[in-house]
Design an enzyme around this catalytic site. Structure first.
Site, PDB file in Angstrom:
ATOM      1  N   HIS A  79       0.816  -1.205   0.000  1.00 57.53           N
ATOM      2  CA  HIS A  79       0.000   0.000   0.000  1.00 57.53           C
ATOM      3  C   HIS A  79       0.856   1.265   0.000  1.00 57.53           C
ATOM      4  CE1 HIS A  79      -3.826  -2.146   1.641  1.00 57.53           C
ATOM      5  NE2 HIS A  79      -3.386  -2.654   0.508  1.00 57.53           N
ATOM      6  N   GLU A  81       0.668   4.006   1.798  1.00 56.56           N
ATOM      7  CA  GLU A  81       1.090   4.452   3.129  1.00 56.56           C
ATOM      8  C   GLU A  81       2.281   3.626   3.611  1.00 56.56           C
ATOM      9  OE1 GLU A  81      -3.528   4.230   3.472  1.00 56.56           O
ATOM     10  OE2 GLU A  81      -1.958   3.374   2.206  1.00 56.56           O
ATOM     11  N   CYS A 117      -6.388   1.228   5.328  1.00 58.50           N
ATOM     12  CA  CYS A 117      -6.872  -0.055   5.836  1.00 58.50           C
ATOM     13  C   CYS A 117      -6.354  -0.247   7.265  1.00 58.50           C
ATOM     14  CB  CYS A 117      -6.408  -1.199   4.932  1.00 58.50           C
ATOM     15  SG  CYS A 117      -4.644  -1.588   5.065  1.00 58.50           S
ATOM     16  N   CYS A 120      -2.510  -0.595   7.495  1.00 60.98           N
ATOM     17  CA  CYS A 120      -1.799   0.676   7.323  1.00 60.98           C
ATOM     18  C   CYS A 120      -2.018   1.586   8.521  1.00 60.98           C
ATOM     19  CB  CYS A 120      -2.233   1.364   6.035  1.00 60.98           C
ATOM     20  SG  CYS A 120      -1.550   0.565   4.560  1.00 60.98           S
TER      21      CYS A 120
END
Length: 171
Positions: A79, A81, A117, A120
């Site tokens: 991801h 992040e 999410c 993260c």
């Protein structure tokens, strides 16, 4: 010419970063800023050296019709992040802000419901970041204090734990 505010300035940069995304579903860009300096950037894509979904021509989660927000372990991507946090030292993150922008990969539409999410969120908390700024429209954004994610622990919400007493075998 009117000068844009700092939040939109950094969100515009995160939006440019997402153009490197290789996801076939949703493209995200993130930047970490501390003391008005960009510390790191990240976009969602396969780990270095691995084929990404654009190269493969398919998305496993899409093929399996996995709903959005579920079964991230099937995804090839790291991801945005996480990639930004990986690129920075914790010392550079402490007290900083992460800016997040998402687009639908198929339509290019800005995601008004973009968020981090739960995995993260845990990384953002551990990195010591204080705020998450999420683009909602071209000029509107939401500022989320990371403290809210700590206080409203989504990893235990709705779960009931049953503790059973076990016999003591201590003597």
């Amino acid at each position: 010419m009117r000068r844009i505010d700092k939040e939109n300035y950094y969100l515009d940069i995160a939006q440019t970063v997402l153009e490197r995304s290789t996801c076939r579903r949703r493209c995200y860009g993130a930047i970490i800023v501390r003391q008005d300096e960009i510390v790191a950037t990240g976009y969602n894509g396969a780990p270095r050296g691995r084929a990404n979904c654009n190269e493969l021509g398919y998305c496993v989660r899409e093929q399996m019709q996995v709903p959005r927000g579920e079964r991230y372990e099937l995804c090839r991507s790291v991801h945005a992040e996480a990639n930004a946090i990986i690129s920075a030292s914790r010392n550079e993150c402490i007290g900083g802000t992460i800016y997040l922008v998402g687009r639908d990969a198929a339509t290019g539409a800005l995601l008004s419901d973009a968020t981090s999410c739960s995995m993260c969120r845990r990384m953002i908390i551990n990195a010591g970041l204080e705020r998450v700024v999420i683009r909602r429209t071209e000029t509107e954004y939401e500022i989320v204090p990371v403290r809210e994610w700590i206080e409203n622990d989504d990893s235990i919400a709705g779960q009931e734990y049953v503790l059973e007493e076990e016999p003591c075998n201590c003597g």
